[in-house]
Design a protein around this motif. Structure first.
Motif, mmCIF file in Angstrom:
data_model
loop_
_atom_site.group_PDB
_atom_site.id
_atom_site.type_symbol
_atom_site.label_atom_id
_atom_site.label_comp_id
_atom_site.label_asym_id
_atom_site.label_seq_id
_atom_site.Cartn_x
_atom_site.Cartn_y
_atom_site.Cartn_z
ATOM 1 N N GLY A 154 0.866 -1.169 0.000
ATOM 2 C CA GLY A 154 0.000 0.000 0.000
ATOM 3 C C GLY A 154 0.906 1.224 0.000
ATOM 4 N N HIS A 155 0.382 2.392 -0.359
ATOM 5 C CA HIS A 155 1.266 3.577 -0.321
ATOM 6 C C HIS A 155 0.920 4.411 0.904
ATOM 7 N N TYR A 156 1.979 4.790 1.640
ATOM 8 C CA TYR A 156 1.721 5.505 2.890
ATOM 9 C C TYR A 156 1.761 7.017 2.707
ATOM 10 N N ASN A 174 -8.362 6.945 3.623
ATOM 11 C CA ASN A 174 -8.706 5.886 2.668
ATOM 12 C C ASN A 174 -7.566 5.709 1.656
ATOM 13 N N ASP A 175 -7.037 6.834 1.201
ATOM 14 C CA ASP A 175 -6.010 6.862 0.143
ATOM 15 C C ASP A 175 -4.695 7.373 0.740
ATOM 16 N N ASP A 176 -3.815 6.552 1.310
ATOM 17 C CA ASP A 176 -3.998 5.127 1.290
ATOM 18 C C ASP A 176 -3.528 4.542 2.620
ATOM 19 N N ALA A 177 -3.986 5.220 3.720
ATOM 20 C CA ALA A 177 -3.730 4.579 5.017
ATOM 21 C C ALA A 177 -4.405 3.218 5.052
ATOM 22 N N GLY A 206 5.682 8.207 -2.426
ATOM 23 C CA GLY A 206 5.780 8.832 -3.744
ATOM 24 C C GLY A 206 4.719 8.425 -4.748
ATOM 25 N N GLU A 207 3.669 7.706 -4.297
ATOM 26 C CA GLU A 207 2.642 7.278 -5.255
ATOM 27 C C GLU A 207 1.946 8.484 -5.863
ATOM 28 N N GLU A 208 1.570 9.420 -5.001
ATOM 29 C CA GLU A 208 0.785 10.574 -5.461
ATOM 30 C C GLU A 208 1.600 11.518 -6.342
ATOM 31 N N GLU A 209 2.918 11.403 -6.292
ATOM 32 C CA GLU A 209 3.757 12.282 -7.122
ATOM 33 C C GLU A 209 4.071 11.628 -8.466
ATOM 34 N N ASN A 234 -2.930 -2.613 -2.626
ATOM 35 C CA ASN A 234 -4.201 -2.166 -2.031
ATOM 36 C C ASN A 234 -4.196 -0.655 -1.972
ATOM 37 N N ASP A 235 -5.080 -0.026 -2.716
ATOM 38 C CA ASP A 235 -5.086 1.434 -2.807
ATOM 39 C C ASP A 235 -6.552 1.888 -2.827
ATOM 40 N N ILE A 236 -6.947 2.591 -1.762
ATOM 41 C CA ILE A 236 -8.343 3.001 -1.558
ATOM 42 C C ILE A 236 -9.201 1.767 -1.299
ATOM 43 N N VAL A 237 -8.923 1.128 -0.184
ATOM 44 C CA VAL A 237 -9.709 -0.043 0.218
ATOM 45 C C VAL A 237 -10.451 0.241 1.525
#
Ligand SMILES: [Zn+2]
Length: 469
Positions: A154-156, A174-177, A206-209, A234-237
């Protein structure tokens, strides 16, 4: 009716197979219909681990991550900010300390590592920035099998309305704790079990970048020659609680044709089909089959699409490096609760806040992940060099293969489905002493795959055959 030559009673008595989560289907062979099922073995230790997954722990993980106020990749990570508990540096330290706590609880079975690098200036990176992925390795107990790796990630990092805002609030519940909590909770419960194969629990930045953390990690895996057989991103679960949500379903997105398919592969697909059979899509089907077996309280839904419109995610980084990788995402997203500055406008509340997350839903998604990871961690390797004989024109089909290198293939299964069916419909079991079998089905009408099962019944990933002339 002898159409299907299932040897299930023999399997059951010899290897202790039990039936559960029966997948009853009708197949049509030579015009005749036969009721079929795909029974499998339910491992009580895996069932026990899924029961250990705690909604309360997931809630506390997500609230803790939200408590860092922002986890923007551009937010502070100096010692003072870490000390103050604000920013991505503090979040990273906490994730690391959680993995280390689980490692202590299993007598050091987890190796906790970081993968740090400087991302140069880019569209959403205004200055060179240090990014750090945090991960824990549960190394397999078998020298041969431990080379095979499955990854949950998942991306923190988080963001608000402005992807380059490194200081304003960006709760990212949610995105993405939610996805980070899935990695953490899988690590906590699965580290209490032993697996011949290796499992990596990953949290990337760095997912959002621009998917930078997963890109770096996937490149590391490829360069290091890791045999990554599956990546579950798992992203937005979070199962956003808005009206219209379906808390009983989670989407599993997978690429159609593998990113690294060659021109020759694509020519073959054009001629004979296979556009629904990338290794990633085979993995997506495997996840749905695991969920039927282990009943995690939620149904994975196959989405035959790389990702949602206008969106991307970390699974794509792994696809680009040639790995099977899928994305799990809640069934219905509320876009007011993603990538937004927390605020209220005209009575509408915006922001990715913990109160919108359904923690029980996240726990069920963690169970979907843990079931597939655990079964893959215990299964033998997949059969190798799987071939479908295409020398002559025939209305039956012959396949042959080589055993997995670990020698743990106690039984093989030939799976098939009609060319227009989304998921496997039928199977024929083959004794582990054999590596060749003929099934009374025309290869022109179906798609085949072969998987290996160990003595207990844990299933490997299925492998699609190459035609052999
Ligand atoms: Zn995301």
């Amino acid at each position: 009716m002898s159409c299907c030559r299932q040897s299930l009673p023999a399997e059951r008595s010899r290897a202790g197979f039990v039936e559960r989560g029966i997948f009853a289907l009708i197949v049509f062979l030579n015009g005749a219909a036969a009721a079929q099922s795909l029974p499998s073995y339910v491992d009580p230790e895996i069932t026990g681990a899924l029961r250990e997954i705690s909604t309360g722990q997931i809630q506390s993980d997500i609230e803790k991550l939200v408590g860092f106020e922002t986890r923007s990749t551009l937010s502070a990570q100096d010692p003072a900010s870490i000390g103050s508990g604000r920013g991505i540096g503090a979040a990273r330290q906490w994730i690391r300390s959680e993995f280390e706590r689980y490692a202590r609880d299993c007598s050091g079975c987890l190796e906790v590592k970081t993968d740090s690098f400087i991302e140069p200036i880019g569209e959403r990176i205004p200055a060179p920035t240090e990014l750090t992925n945090v991960y824990a390795v549960l190394k397999g107990t078998s020298s041969e099998d431990s080379r095979r790796i499955v990854v949950v990630t998942g991306h923190y990092d988080s963001r608000n309305s402005n992807p380059t805002d490194g200081s304003g609030p960006a709760p990212g519940a949610n995105d993405d704790a939610s996805g980070t909590a899935v990695s953490l909770e899988c690590a906590r419960v699965l580290s209490k079990l032993k697996f011949p194969g290796t499992i990596i629990f990953l949290a990337v930045s760095g997912e959002e970048e621009g998917l930078y953390g997963s890109k770096h990690f996937a490149e590391l895996a490829r360069r290091s020659g890791w045999q990554v057989q599956a990546v579950l991103s798992n992203d937005i679960v979070g199962g956003d609680r808005s009206p219209g949500q379906d808390p009983k379903r989670v989407r599993v997105f997978s690429e159609s044709i593998a990113y690294q398919a060659s021109e020759k592969d694509i020519r073959m697909i054009r001629a004979l089909g296979g556009e629904n059979d990338s290794p990633s899509r085979t993995l997506a089907r495997y996840i749905t089959a695991s969920a039927r077996l282990y009943q995690p309280g939620i149904t994975p839904v196959l989405e035959f699409r790389l990702d949602r419109y206008l969106r991307g995610g970390d699974h794509i980084s792994f696809n680009r490096e040639g790995f099977a990788a899928v994305r799990l995402t809640e069934f219905r997203e509320n876009f007011n609760h993603q990538h937004q500055n927390p605020r209220t406008e005209n009575g509408t509340e915006y922001g990715d806040l913990a109160k919108f997350v359904d923690f029980e839903y996240v726990a069920n998604v963690a169970r979907v992940n843990a079931a597939a990871l655990a079964e893959l961690g215990r299964a033998p390797g997949p059969p190798e060099n799987v071939r479908l004989e295409t020398r002559g024109l025939a209305n039956e089909s012959t396949l042959h293969w080589e055993p997995p290198p670990d020698g743990r293939g106690a039984v093989y299964r030939i799976l098939w489905r009609s060319t227009s069916a989304p998921d496997w419909e039928s199977l024929q079991s083959v004794a582990g002493s054999l590596t060749r079998a003929t099934v009374p089905v025309s290869k022109d009408n179906v798609i085949f795959a072969v998987q290996a099962l160990d003595e207990a019944g844990h299933r490997s990933l299925p492998v699609l055959p190459s035609p052999e002339r």
